[in-house]
Structure formats: C-alpha cells, structure tokens
Design a protein around this motif. Structure first.
Motif, PDB file in Angstrom:
ATOM      1  N   UNK A   7       0.792  -1.231   0.000  1.00  0.00           N
ATOM      2  CA  UNK A   7       0.000   0.000   0.000  1.00  0.00           C
ATOM      3  C   UNK A   7       0.828   1.286   0.000  1.00  0.00           C
ATOM      4  N   UNK A   8       1.868   1.414   0.810  1.00  0.00           N
ATOM      5  CA  UNK A   8       2.644   2.657   0.766  1.00  0.00           C
ATOM      6  C   UNK A   8       3.273   2.922  -0.609  1.00  0.00           C
ATOM      7  N   UNK A   9       3.418   1.881  -1.412  1.00  0.00           N
ATOM      8  CA  UNK A   9       3.954   2.056  -2.764  1.00  0.00           C
ATOM      9  C   UNK A   9       2.854   2.385  -3.770  1.00  0.00           C
ATOM     10  N   UNK A  10       1.603   2.331  -3.330  1.00  0.00           N
ATOM     11  CA  UNK A  10       0.437   2.644  -4.165  1.00  0.00           C
ATOM     12  C   UNK A  10      -0.321   3.809  -3.550  1.00  0.00           C
ATOM     13  N   UNK A  11       0.273   4.980  -3.439  1.00  0.00           N
ATOM     14  CA  UNK A  11      -0.364   6.068  -2.694  1.00  0.00           C
ATOM     15  C   UNK A  11      -1.626   6.635  -3.340  1.00  0.00           C
ATOM     16  N   UNK A  12      -1.957   6.213  -4.536  1.00  0.00           N
ATOM     17  CA  UNK A  12      -3.163   6.747  -5.187  1.00  0.00           C
ATOM     18  C   UNK A  12      -4.425   6.013  -4.763  1.00  0.00           C
ATOM     19  N   UNK A  13      -4.284   4.946  -3.988  1.00  0.00           N
ATOM     20  CA  UNK A  13      -5.417   4.102  -3.603  1.00  0.00           C
ATOM     21  C   UNK A  13      -5.692   4.271  -2.112  1.00  0.00           C
ATOM     22  N   UNK A 116     -15.454   0.717  -2.058  1.00  0.00           N
ATOM     23  CA  UNK A 116     -15.347   2.082  -1.536  1.00  0.00           C
ATOM     24  C   UNK A 116     -13.947   2.681  -1.725  1.00  0.00           C
ATOM     25  N   UNK A 117     -13.097   2.027  -2.530  1.00  0.00           N
ATOM     26  CA  UNK A 117     -11.726   2.506  -2.733  1.00  0.00           C
ATOM     27  C   UNK A 117     -11.738   3.762  -3.607  1.00  0.00           C
ATOM     28  N   UNK A 118     -11.092   4.795  -3.115  1.00  0.00           N
ATOM     29  CA  UNK A 118     -11.067   6.091  -3.794  1.00  0.00           C
ATOM     30  C   UNK A 118      -9.719   6.363  -4.461  1.00  0.00           C
ATOM     31  N   UNK A 119      -9.780   7.225  -5.478  1.00  0.00           N
ATOM     32  CA  UNK A 119      -8.582   7.734  -6.122  1.00  0.00           C
ATOM     33  C   UNK A 119      -8.141   8.988  -5.370  1.00  0.00           C
ATOM     34  N   UNK A 120      -6.969   8.907  -4.775  1.00  0.00           N
ATOM     35  CA  UNK A 120      -6.400  10.043  -4.052  1.00  0.00           C
ATOM     36  C   UNK A 120      -4.995  10.280  -4.590  1.00  0.00           C
ATOM     37  N   UNK A 134     -12.050  11.380 -11.092  1.00  0.00           N
ATOM     38  CA  UNK A 134     -11.499  12.571 -10.455  1.00  0.00           C
ATOM     39  C   UNK A 134     -11.042  12.277  -9.033  1.00  0.00           C
ATOM     40  N   UNK A 135     -10.213  13.151  -8.509  1.00  0.00           N
ATOM     41  CA  UNK A 135      -9.728  13.043  -7.136  1.00  0.00           C
ATOM     42  C   UNK A 135     -10.898  12.847  -6.182  1.00  0.00           C
ATOM     43  N   UNK A 136     -10.766  11.855  -5.299  1.00  0.00           N
ATOM     44  CA  UNK A 136     -11.781  11.581  -4.297  1.00  0.00           C
ATOM     45  C   UNK A 136     -12.888  10.655  -4.756  1.00  0.00           C
ATOM     46  N   UNK A 137     -12.960  10.384  -6.070  1.00  0.00           N
ATOM     47  CA  UNK A 137     -14.005   9.507  -6.597  1.00  0.00           C
ATOM     48  C   UNK A 137     -13.641   8.043  -6.385  1.00  0.00           C
ATOM     49  N   UNK A 138     -14.670   7.189  -6.391  1.00  0.00           N
ATOM     50  CA  UNK A 138     -14.477   5.745  -6.309  1.00  0.00           C
ATOM     51  C   UNK A 138     -13.773   5.282  -7.576  1.00  0.00           C
ATOM     52  N   UNK A 139     -12.758   4.430  -7.417  1.00  0.00           N
ATOM     53  CA  UNK A 139     -12.069   3.887  -8.591  1.00  0.00           C
ATOM     54  C   UNK A 139     -13.021   2.988  -9.368  1.00  0.00           C
ATOM     55  N   UNK A 140     -13.106   3.229 -10.663  1.00  0.00           N
ATOM     56  CA  UNK A 140     -13.952   2.412 -11.530  1.00  0.00           C
ATOM     57  C   UNK A 140     -13.471   2.588 -12.956  1.00  0.00           C
ATOM     58  N   UNK A 141     -14.042   1.817 -13.845  1.00  0.00           N
ATOM     59  CA  UNK A 141     -13.665   1.887 -15.247  1.00  0.00           C
ATOM     60  C   UNK A 141     -13.158   0.543 -15.732  1.00  0.00           C
ATOM     61  N   UNK A 142     -12.785   0.497 -16.997  1.00  0.00           N
ATOM     62  CA  UNK A 142     -12.348  -0.748 -17.623  1.00  0.00           C
ATOM     63  C   UNK A 142     -11.174  -1.407 -16.911  1.00  0.00           C
ATOM     64  N   UNK A 143     -10.299  -0.621 -16.318  1.00  0.00           N
ATOM     65  CA  UNK A 143      -9.103  -1.173 -15.672  1.00  0.00           C
ATOM     66  C   UNK A 143      -9.310  -1.467 -14.195  1.00  0.00           C
ATOM     67  N   UNK A 144     -10.501  -1.163 -13.691  1.00  0.00           N
ATOM     68  CA  UNK A 144     -10.860  -1.428 -12.298  1.00  0.00           C
ATOM     69  C   UNK A 144     -12.236  -2.094 -12.284  1.00  0.00           C
ATOM     70  N   UNK A 145     -12.336  -3.288 -12.864  1.00  0.00           N
ATOM     71  CA  UNK A 145     -13.654  -3.926 -13.009  1.00  0.00           C
ATOM     72  C   UNK A 145     -14.215  -4.431 -11.687  1.00  0.00           C
TER      73      UNK A 145
END
Length: 154
Positions: A7-13, A116-120, A134-145
């Motif tokens: 997780x510390x290496x993935x700070x966007x999650x 409930x995982x957000x993009x930060x 966008x920042x703060x939104x739930x991760x979703x899309x083709x690459x986050x099925x």
C-alpha cells in the motif's frame, strides 16, 4: 524483492483495504526464492520507510519503538505449489530473496479492493495512466472492473 508493504507504494489508492492474490505459475519454495511474510504485520500500519533486511534477508524495523508492543518481527517462508493462490493484505510485510536455483519462480498477482476505494492522487503508481475518475471519486472503469457485487442483478 526487498522487504516492503504494497500500500505505501500505491499512494493513489485509499483506504489501505487492498488484498493481493498471488497465483503461482511454478512451485515457489525456499530454494527458488519464495516469498516470505511477517504474520500479523498488516495490523501494524505503514512502516515502509523503516523496513530493512539483514544480509541473510531477514527483516527488521529501523525504529522498533514505533511498532506496537505485541509486534513480533518473525518472517516465515510462503511456499506454494504451481496453480495455488496465496493472499496477503496490502500492509503485510513481505519480500523474496534472490532465486539462486535453476528453477523458475513465475507468478501472476491480481489485486482486489473493496467498492469504496477512492482515487487520491498522492505520488505515482504504474496504474495512474489508467485512472479515469477525479480526485476523491471511487475507482472504476475498464481497468478497475467489479468482480463481485452483493447486490447482483438477476
């Protein structure tokens, strides 16, 4: 792979609720550099910057006073057979020594996170270019099925 926490290496999650499924494509045993883990370390929080290893690859914390009183830094090998899957939390201390054998030790990792995982955006990550929210939104899309939903439609 040096001792680390994912997780510390993935700070966007955010938050740190991700679980990795490590699928062995070859037997992974001590002789060919299997993964090692520190049981219970996922409960200790982010200690990425203080993780280190001895010359014989055993982990230690550079500032052990920052660990919970009950913390035991004792690594165990995570041997796994071809076709098996092992799971670990994104804050689990883990690493793999060099494969010094002639045998391969291939694997595929699949990462699962709750809905409930957000993009930060805070730092970088190899998946950053695939983020379409966008920042703060739930991760979703083709690459986050979504792979499972308790509210499945019939």
């Amino acid at each position: 792979t040096h001792w680390h926490q994912d997780h510390p290496l993935w700070p966007i999650i955010q938050p740190a609720d991700l679980v990795s499924a490590w699928v062995a494509l070859d037997d992974a045993v001590i002789e060919n550099g299997c993964m090692w883990m520190v049981p219970g370390s996922h409960k200790w929080g982010n200690h990425q910057h203080d993780l280190a290893n001895t010359p014989d690859f055993m982990p230690y914390h550079r500032q052990p006073e920052l660990l919970p009183e009950e913390a035991k830094v004792e690594a165990v090998p995570f041997e796994i057979k071809k076709g098996q899957v092992g799971y670990h939390h994104c804050l689990t201390w883990h690493g793999s020594p060099h494969n010094r054998s002639e045998r391969k030790r291939r694997a595929i990792a699949v990462h699962y996170m709750p809905g409930h995982t957000r993009y930060e955006p805070d730092g970088s990550h190899p998946m950053l270019s695939y983020v379409t929210v966008n920042k703060g939104d739930i991760l979703m899309g083709d690459h986050f099925p979504v792979v499972y939903s308790s509210a499945a439609t019939r």
